[in-house]
Design a protein around this motif. Structure first.
Motif, PDB file in Angstrom:
ATOM      1  N   SER A 104     -53.413 -30.098  14.396  1.00  0.00           N
ATOM      2  CA  SER A 104     -54.075 -28.690  14.795  1.00  0.00           C
ATOM      3  C   SER A 104     -55.320 -29.009  15.588  1.00  0.00           C
ATOM      4  CB  SER A 104     -54.233 -27.818  13.643  1.00  0.00           C
ATOM      5  OG  SER A 104     -54.922 -28.518  12.449  1.00  0.00           O
ATOM      6  N   GLN A 163     -42.332 -30.722   7.722  1.00  0.00           N
ATOM      7  CA  GLN A 163     -41.741 -29.512   7.916  1.00  0.00           C
ATOM      8  C   GLN A 163     -40.018 -29.873   7.821  1.00  0.00           C
ATOM      9  OE1 GLN A 163     -44.886 -27.848  11.020  1.00  0.00           O
ATOM     10  NE2 GLN A 163     -44.417 -30.057  10.885  1.00  0.00           N
ATOM     11  N   PRO A 183     -47.380 -33.725  12.579  1.00  0.00           N
ATOM     12  CA  PRO A 183     -48.187 -32.403  12.553  1.00  0.00           C
ATOM     13  C   PRO A 183     -49.527 -32.533  12.865  1.00  0.00           C
ATOM     14  CG  PRO A 183     -47.791 -33.184  10.360  1.00  0.00           C
ATOM     15  CD  PRO A 183     -47.251 -34.192  11.316  1.00  0.00           C
ATOM     16  N   VAL A 215     -43.916 -24.384  14.382  1.00  0.00           N
ATOM     17  CA  VAL A 215     -44.002 -25.459  13.422  1.00  0.00           C
ATOM     18  C   VAL A 215     -45.562 -26.072  14.070  1.00  0.00           C
ATOM     19  CG1 VAL A 215     -41.509 -26.059  13.132  1.00  0.00           C
ATOM     20  CG2 VAL A 215     -42.805 -26.840  15.116  1.00  0.00           C
ATOM     21  N   ARG A 216     -45.605 -27.152  13.406  1.00  0.00           N
ATOM     22  CA  ARG A 216     -46.976 -27.932  13.931  1.00  0.00           C
ATOM     23  C   ARG A 216     -46.385 -29.351  14.201  1.00  0.00           C
ATOM     24  NH1 ARG A 216     -51.915 -26.918   9.372  1.00  0.00           N
ATOM     25  NH2 ARG A 216     -52.568 -25.016  10.377  1.00  0.00           N
ATOM     26  N   THR A 217     -46.724 -29.669  15.255  1.00  0.00           N
ATOM     27  CA  THR A 217     -46.473 -30.908  15.926  1.00  0.00           C
ATOM     28  C   THR A 217     -47.290 -31.482  16.974  1.00  0.00           C
ATOM     29  OG1 THR A 217     -44.333 -32.422  16.833  1.00  0.00           O
ATOM     30  CG2 THR A 217     -44.854 -30.250  17.889  1.00  0.00           C
ATOM     31  N   ASP A 270     -45.634 -29.244  21.651  1.00  0.00           N
ATOM     32  CA  ASP A 270     -46.874 -29.153  21.382  1.00  0.00           C
ATOM     33  C   ASP A 270     -47.754 -28.244  22.417  1.00  0.00           C
ATOM     34  OD1 ASP A 270     -49.752 -29.325  21.043  1.00  0.00           O
ATOM     35  OD2 ASP A 270     -49.698 -31.625  20.986  1.00  0.00           O
TER      36      ASP A 270
END
Length: 365
Positions: free
Chosen positions: A75, A90, A73, A48-50, A9
């Protein structure tokens, strides 16, 4: 090769118990790491998003290392000054010069992910209380089933080494459930396992004899009101040699054992605890460091044998296949640390593996 995946992150920085979101930090990432390389090496890095928000099992690596899955995930909405929780999974296709990331809509925010030992299924826990089951066939990952498990949030998941069952922690309802994986459809067994408060991470050994569950206590319920003051929490040992599975011991550990793991040979249990490092300096219970605690598993009884200070806001922890090394995510330090067991002692090897963000989830294939 000894392969691990770490989900990192980049956006949230833990600073003495405060959450800070600096500008211009770059993307969250997935790192593929070979522990046995000299020195230990990051083989690939994928955007990625985490998030650190969620159990440190929000990443998984398939047995053949062809696939990785990344959950939790989020943001950051800078205008609203708030995290945005996304309802996607993902799936990363590794082994390519430019690994491809497939985004799958779930309809719920995913928490922990785990592949079955044969690589044929991917199990995903969610905050809506469902376990989503994917089939992994050839070049595709396809959703096949959604299993209602709880009316509250789920957290960690650990799969038996023969692929017959999985243990899922019930973060809100308390306790843990066992999923039967022997049939074409995944079903929920009727029994419940006793745990501490806010059961979180689940890990299993390689022989199918033992499992361990970390319980993050009142800190896991902070959004429901009140504040943690670094009370001790619990690690639960489960006997998986008989059906139904049974919780056979609980051991006290420093507050918020974010990461908990059992060695493949079942002899050792380790807890990576925030130990007050998640609390601001102006609050009771604050500590500048976390704690890494080692237990011996004396045939169903947890015996504390050693403890070391470690990084603040530490997250996931796993054993190497030989049951002698321990890899721990030091979130505030933005690296993975390697420890080893020597007799009944924990030794800091001094090995640090840098990653581009705060390491938040960790798994071995």
């Amino acid at each position: 090769m000894e392969l691990f995946v770490s989900a990192n992150d980049a956006k949230l920085v833990r600073d003495a118990g405060r959450d800070v979101f600096p500008a211009g930090v770059g993307s969250d990432t997935l790192s593929l790491i070979d522990l046995d390389a000299e020195p230990s090496a990051v083989l690939a890095t994928v955007d990625v998003r985490t998030s650190i928000v969620g159990p440190p099992q929000a990443v998984a690596l398939s047995p053949d290392a062809r696939w990785a899955a990344v959950a939790a995930p989020t943001s950051y909405d800078r205008d609203a000054q708030a995290l945005v929780f996304h309802e996607i999974l993902q799936v990363v296709r590794l082994g390519e010069a430019d690994p491809a990331v497939e985004v799958i809509e779930l309809g719920s925010h995913p928490q922990a992910v785990a592949f079955t030992p044969d690589g044929g299924r991917l199990l995903v826990t969610t905050v809506s209380g469902e376990v989503i089951v994917f089939a992994v066939t050839g070049e595709r990952v396809e959703q096949r089933q959604s299993v209602a498990v709880s009316s509250g949030r789920l957290a960690g998941i650990g799969v038996q080494p023969d692929g017959s069952a999985a243990i899922v922690s019930l973060r809100d309802e308390q306790g843990a459930v066992v999923l039967d994986l022997t049939g074409a459809d995944v079903t929920v067994r009727p029994e419940r396992l006793a745990t501490g408060v806010s059961p979180y991470v689940v890990d299993t050994d390689a022989a199918g004899r033992w499992a361990v569950i970390g319980n993050v206590g009142w800190g896991g319920k902070a959004r429901q009101g009140g504040q943690s003051v670094a009370d001790v929490d619990l690690v639960t040992l489960v006997d998986t040699t008989q059906v139904p599975f049974r919780s056979v011991d609980h051991a006290a550990v420093p507050s918020i054992p974010e990461g908990v793991a059992i060695s493949p040979d079942g002899r050792w249990v380790v807890a990576l605890c925030m130990a007050g490092s998640q609390i601001g300096r102006d609050r009771p219970g604050h500590s500048d460091t976390g704690r890494l605690v080692l237990f011996a598993n004396d045939n169903g009884r947890l015996r504390r044998v050693d403890e070391l200070p470690t990084g603040a806001a530490a997250q996931g922890v796993v054993f190497s296949r030989d049951s002698r090394r321990i890899v721990a995510q030091l979130y505030a330090d933005r690296c993975l640390a390697v420890y080893r067991i020597d007799a009944d002692a924990l030794i800091d090897t001094g090995v640090r593996i840098d990653v581009p963000g705060g390491p938040a989830s960790l798994r071995r294939n």
